[in-house]
Write an enzyme that holds these catalytic residues in place. Structure first.
Site, PDB file in Angstrom:
ATOM      1  N   GLU A  50       8.828 -17.442  -3.318  1.00  0.00           N
ATOM      2  CA  GLU A  50       8.907 -16.161  -4.026  1.00  0.00           C
ATOM      3  C   GLU A  50      10.351 -15.661  -4.047  1.00  0.00           C
ATOM      4  O   GLU A  50      10.858 -15.235  -5.096  1.00  0.00           O
ATOM      5  CB  GLU A  50       8.018 -15.122  -3.348  1.00  0.00           C
ATOM      6  N   GLY A  54       4.698  -1.345   3.147  1.00  0.00           N
ATOM      7  CA  GLY A  54       5.395  -2.240   2.244  1.00  0.00           C
ATOM      8  C   GLY A  54       5.673  -3.556   2.926  1.00  0.00           C
ATOM      9  O   GLY A  54       4.815  -4.425   3.007  1.00  0.00           O
ATOM     10  N   SER A  55       6.870  -3.698   3.456  1.00  0.00           N
ATOM     11  CA  SER A  55       7.251  -4.951   4.116  1.00  0.00           C
ATOM     12  C   SER A  55       6.546  -5.144   5.457  1.00  0.00           C
ATOM     13  O   SER A  55       6.442  -6.265   5.946  1.00  0.00           O
ATOM     14  CB  SER A  55       8.772  -4.985   4.325  1.00  0.00           C
ATOM     15  N   THR A 109      13.050  -6.420   0.815  1.00  0.00           N
ATOM     16  CA  THR A 109      14.291  -5.713   0.522  1.00  0.00           C
ATOM     17  C   THR A 109      15.504  -6.440   1.106  1.00  0.00           C
ATOM     18  O   THR A 109      15.369  -7.299   1.990  1.00  0.00           O
ATOM     19  CB  THR A 109      14.263  -4.290   1.111  1.00  0.00           C
ATOM     20  N   GLU A 119      17.532  -5.292   3.108  1.00  0.00           N
ATOM     21  CA  GLU A 119      17.589  -4.988   4.545  1.00  0.00           C
ATOM     22  C   GLU A 119      16.686  -5.930   5.351  1.00  0.00           C
ATOM     23  O   GLU A 119      17.056  -6.399   6.441  1.00  0.00           O
ATOM     24  CB  GLU A 119      17.185  -3.533   4.784  1.00  0.00           C
ATOM     25  N   GLU A 165       0.855  -1.193   0.000  1.00  0.00           N
ATOM     26  CA  GLU A 165       0.000   0.000   0.000  1.00  0.00           C
ATOM     27  C   GLU A 165       0.886   1.237   0.000  1.00  0.00           C
ATOM     28  O   GLU A 165       2.093   1.155   0.273  1.00  0.00           O
ATOM     29  CB  GLU A 165      -0.905  -0.001   1.230  1.00  0.00           C
ATOM     30  N   PRO A 166       0.311   2.413  -0.288  1.00  0.00           N
ATOM     31  CA  PRO A 166       1.122   3.634  -0.277  1.00  0.00           C
ATOM     32  C   PRO A 166       1.882   3.836   1.035  1.00  0.00           C
ATOM     33  O   PRO A 166       2.991   4.375   1.035  1.00  0.00           O
ATOM     34  CB  PRO A 166       0.074   4.731  -0.502  1.00  0.00           C
ATOM     35  N   PHE A 204       2.013  -0.451  -6.624  1.00  0.00           N
ATOM     36  CA  PHE A 204       3.128  -1.267  -7.119  1.00  0.00           C
ATOM     37  C   PHE A 204       2.690  -2.718  -7.374  1.00  0.00           C
ATOM     38  O   PHE A 204       3.450  -3.652  -7.120  1.00  0.00           O
ATOM     39  CB  PHE A 204       4.318  -1.258  -6.147  1.00  0.00           C
TER      40      PHE A 204
END
Length: 380
Positions: free
Chosen positions: A243, A132-133, A366, A368, A128-129, A157
């Site tokens: 994934e 993310g993670s 990511t 990170e 979502e805006p 995205f």
């Protein structure tokens, strides 16, 4: 080093994939890049060729094999062809397992035949805006209205966002539950209140449609709940290893291919009256990248086998993902440098590989986040 993880069946499948790419993808890819989206015809062609639903049971039209090595072959060949836009890996390896492992018999009968034929293209909507993670930050909500869920929120995205006929949406079904109050709801094309925003303008993977999605009072039938109510967190964690392996496989394949074409280039390109390959610095650069690729390939092949045998854990999948994608990024940068000014020209494969591959260290978790997963496993 000779790879030892594939059989003759895998080799035959690799030839099938190469033939498909040469006939159905490469001739049209430049136009898809300009259009910002691939043709649905390519998806149907992939279905006819048996490239969709590799692990889906044969009764639903799939390949019936859970052997991840076939997915690895697919990822390697698509990467070598520079065909990131046709996101078969997303469809097969990320969304497919949700449908096959969590779907009811009725859901499987309804969705899987089209999934395997290419008539139904899929996407998963997590990001979502403002989230993310961190799944706890998800704000999209699904309110129980008796015979349906009322879905409201937005996602961004989302790969395959424009083409998708079936979107697996992560939504908050128990507001006070945090990450353990999330569920997976399947939203189908044409559902009232489901709208698509822009086909986002990215720096790479131009033909891979990536969109914003909006859900405004969308009535999702109760039978479109995928898996357990409030079970999305566990479901997502279970499938993330595959994934990340798919991304890692593409990462090492990209690095190897870039090394191959750059090695050929420096043999032919001259500077100061002799080929670049005669310069010690160039030879050292090639030697370093070749060694890094060889070492990474050995680890990745072990991970591929372990995953095919159901033995790969989240920690080693995270190691594979961050290491292979960071190597890909590093090799792409060094290979572009060795091409000089020509490396900056989009007509050269190295230029597109540089921009197409940059997302690899970001999506799927990511670098990170991968390091955090590994660090927590070691240090608590």
């Amino acid at each position: 080093m000779q790879r030892q993880i594939f059989t003759e069946d895998h080799a035959a499948f690799r030839e099938t994939v190469r033939t498909f790419l040469a006939k159905e993808v490469t001739p049209y890819y430049e136009q898809w890049e300009k259009d910002g989206i691939v043709s649905r015809d390519a998806w149907r062609a992939a279905g006819r060729q048996g490239l969709l639903g590799l692990a889906v049971p044969e009764e639903y039209g799939g390949g019936g094999t859970p052997d991840f090595r076939y997915s690895a072959v697919l990822a390697e060949e698509f990467t070598r062809a520079g065909a990131a836009g046709l996101a078969l890996g997303l469809h097969n390896d990320i969304i497919g397992p949700y449908l096959t492992s969590l779907g009811t018999d009725e859901q499987k009968r309804r969705w899987l035949p089209g999934f395997c034929s290419g008539e139904i293209i899929t996407a998963i909507a997590m990001t979502e805006p403002g989230a993310g993670s961190d799944l706890q930050g998800i704000r999209t909500t699904a309110e129980d209205r008796g015979d349906h869920w009322l879905l409201n929120g937005s996602k961004t995205f989302i790969s395959n966002g424009i083409l998708a006929d079936l979107v697996v949406v992560v939504a908050k079904t128990t507001p006070e539950g945090g990450a353990h109050g999330l569920s997976l709801l399947v939203v189908e094309r044409g559902t009232d209140g489901f709208e698509r925003g822009r086909n986002l303008d990215k720096i790479g993977q131009k033909s891979q449609d990536t969109a914003e999605l909006f859900f405004n009072d969308v009535r999702v039938p109760k039978e479109n709940l995928l898996g357990e109510l409030n079970g999305a967190f566990v479901h997502l964690m279970t499938n993330l290893a595959q994934e990340r392996m798919g991304i890692a496989v593409a990462g090492i394949a990209a690095a190897e291919h870039l090394l191959e074409i750059t090695t050929d280039y420096v043999k032919e390109r001259e500077a100061f009256g002799r080929p670049l390959s005669k310069l010690q610095h160039i030879r050292f650069e090639i030697a370093e990248m070749a060694t890094e690729c060889a070492v990474t390939r050995t680890f990745l092949d072990r991970c591929i086998v372990d995953h095919s045998d159901g033995k790969l854990d989240a920690v080693h999948a995270s190691m594979a993902k961050w290491w292979a994608t960071e190597l890909q990024k590093r090799v792409a940068d060094r290979c572009l440098q060795l091409h000089g000014g020509y490396g900056y020209m989009t007509e050269y494969r190295v230029a597109r590989a540089f921009t197409d591959g940059r997302i690899q260290t970001i999506y799927g978790g990511t670098t990170e986040i991968m390091k955090e997963i590994i660090g927590r496993s070691l240090l608590g």
